[in-house]
Enzyme design. Sequence first.
Site, PDB file in Angstrom:
ATOM      1  N   LEU A  54       0.671  -1.193   0.011  1.00  0.00           N
ATOM      2  CA  LEU A  54       0.010  -0.222  -0.416  1.00  0.00           C
ATOM      3  C   LEU A  54       0.756   1.091   0.075  1.00  0.00           C
ATOM      4  CD1 LEU A  54      -2.904  -0.810   2.887  1.00  0.00           C
ATOM      5  CD2 LEU A  54      -2.687  -1.854  -0.020  1.00  0.00           C
ATOM      6  N   TYR A 104       2.463  11.013 -11.544  1.00  0.00           N
ATOM      7  CA  TYR A 104       1.974  10.501 -10.675  1.00  0.00           C
ATOM      8  C   TYR A 104       0.953   9.569 -11.376  1.00  0.00           C
ATOM      9  CZ  TYR A 104      -1.413   8.405  -6.939  1.00  0.00           C
ATOM     10  OH  TYR A 104      -1.893   7.676  -5.780  1.00  0.00           O
ATOM     11  N   LYS A 108       2.050   5.328 -11.117  1.00  0.00           N
ATOM     12  CA  LYS A 108       1.749   4.146 -10.580  1.00  0.00           C
ATOM     13  C   LYS A 108       1.386   2.782 -11.359  1.00  0.00           C
ATOM     14  CE  LYS A 108      -0.153   3.781  -6.893  1.00  0.00           C
ATOM     15  NZ  LYS A 108       0.382   3.529  -5.963  1.00  0.00           N
ATOM     16  N   ASN A 133     -11.526   7.720  -5.485  1.00  0.00           N
ATOM     17  CA  ASN A 133     -11.074   7.872  -3.990  1.00  0.00           C
ATOM     18  C   ASN A 133     -12.138   7.685  -2.840  1.00  0.00           C
ATOM     19  OD1 ASN A 133     -10.702  10.834  -4.875  1.00  0.00           O
ATOM     20  ND2 ASN A 133     -12.241  10.974  -6.761  1.00  0.00           N
ATOM     21  N   PRO A 283     -42.644  12.091  42.058  1.00  0.00           N
ATOM     22  CA  PRO A 283     -43.117  11.246  42.191  1.00  0.00           C
ATOM     23  C   PRO A 283     -44.416  11.988  42.661  1.00  0.00           C
ATOM     24  CG  PRO A 283     -41.627  11.217  43.371  1.00  0.00           C
ATOM     25  CD  PRO A 283     -41.486  12.448  43.008  1.00  0.00           C
ATOM     26  N   GLY A 284     -45.721  11.051  42.658  1.00  0.00           N
ATOM     27  CA  GLY A 284     -47.186  11.979  42.013  1.00  0.00           C
ATOM     28  C   GLY A 284     -47.678  12.403  40.770  1.00  0.00           C
TER      29      GLY A 284
END
Length: 371
Positions: A54, A104, A108, A133, A283-284
Amino acid sequence: MKTVLVTGAYGFIGRNLVASLNRREDIEVMKIDSKHSLQELEEYALKADFIYHLAGINRPENSEEFMIGNLGYTQHLINILNANRKKTPILLSSSIQAELDNPYGKSKQAAEDAVLAYGKKEDVCTFIYRLPNVFGKWSRPNYNSVVATWCYNISREIPIQVNNPEAEVELVYIDDVVESFIAAMDGPDALDTIVYHGISRSFKVKLKDLEAKLVSFRTSRNTLVISSLKSDFERFLYSTYLSYLPEDNFGYDLEMKHDNRGWLAEFIKTEHSGQVFISRTKPGITRGNHWHHTKVEKFLVIEGEAVVKFRQIEGGEVLEYPVNGLSLRVIDIPPGYTHSITNTGSTDLITLFWANELFNPDKPDTYYLEV
């Protein structure tokens, strides 16, 4: 136990690949990057049963470095194998730019040719992946990925530059890349009949739509509205965006609406699946005593004790459903029933609510009527 060498192991694709390989008990991973010496590369290459190559150069200071970093390093790796009569399968991460006539792309393409020639000469499997990409967690922003750069900037409210909003980019997701890479290693030798490999799926998106989606992710912290995540691409993009949040900004506050009953806060809103909110009730105290024509809800008590009551709006028997946080039980709230929830315990009641639509103050579909 298979020994695997990953060059470029600390780059974007390498980190994700290594993380997946490390989960396997049948794989030993050796990692190489630019900080390692050529002697270490030779040592690891001779131990490897499979090589993920890689490493490469894509942003050098001068164009001559493309050939040195892409072809030169690749050829050195192959020379090590040839000199020691090692026939090790190689997977090369290349680029769709290998088809282009630029420095480039030429470097490659030259690296690809070297790997293919090695495979043909030594009769060993080679896998050339020409990637478009790639996006996902751990890609470097402001380098060579529009998704990484925009996720980074937008999450920090840094302006981005969109030269051609109508331009379309082709993207592949990192998890799909890693899955394909590992399948190549695990798969049959028949895969070698394919010269250039691709990823099983890709996504095409216009830059203006990519920007809009990422901005919607940022604003969702204020609006609480999570935009549609119905497609795999949208889910992958949202995961990627969150991976670029500043580490001091993972959290955000919700607005808590306090009154004499306790408090209530909206948590998540969606465009098509309603919203979730949470309350603390003393509560209640009773909440509710209203009904809906069409809106439906779900109640889930996660702490405390309560009773949920129902009655058809025309009258009739009152139905009671006791609930508590020790045995989680979801209560559906059908339309046409007035309903309430009362804290019957001695401690505060914590309840999660889901409604199938966003609250609209102009059409609340909520009508007061005691149970």
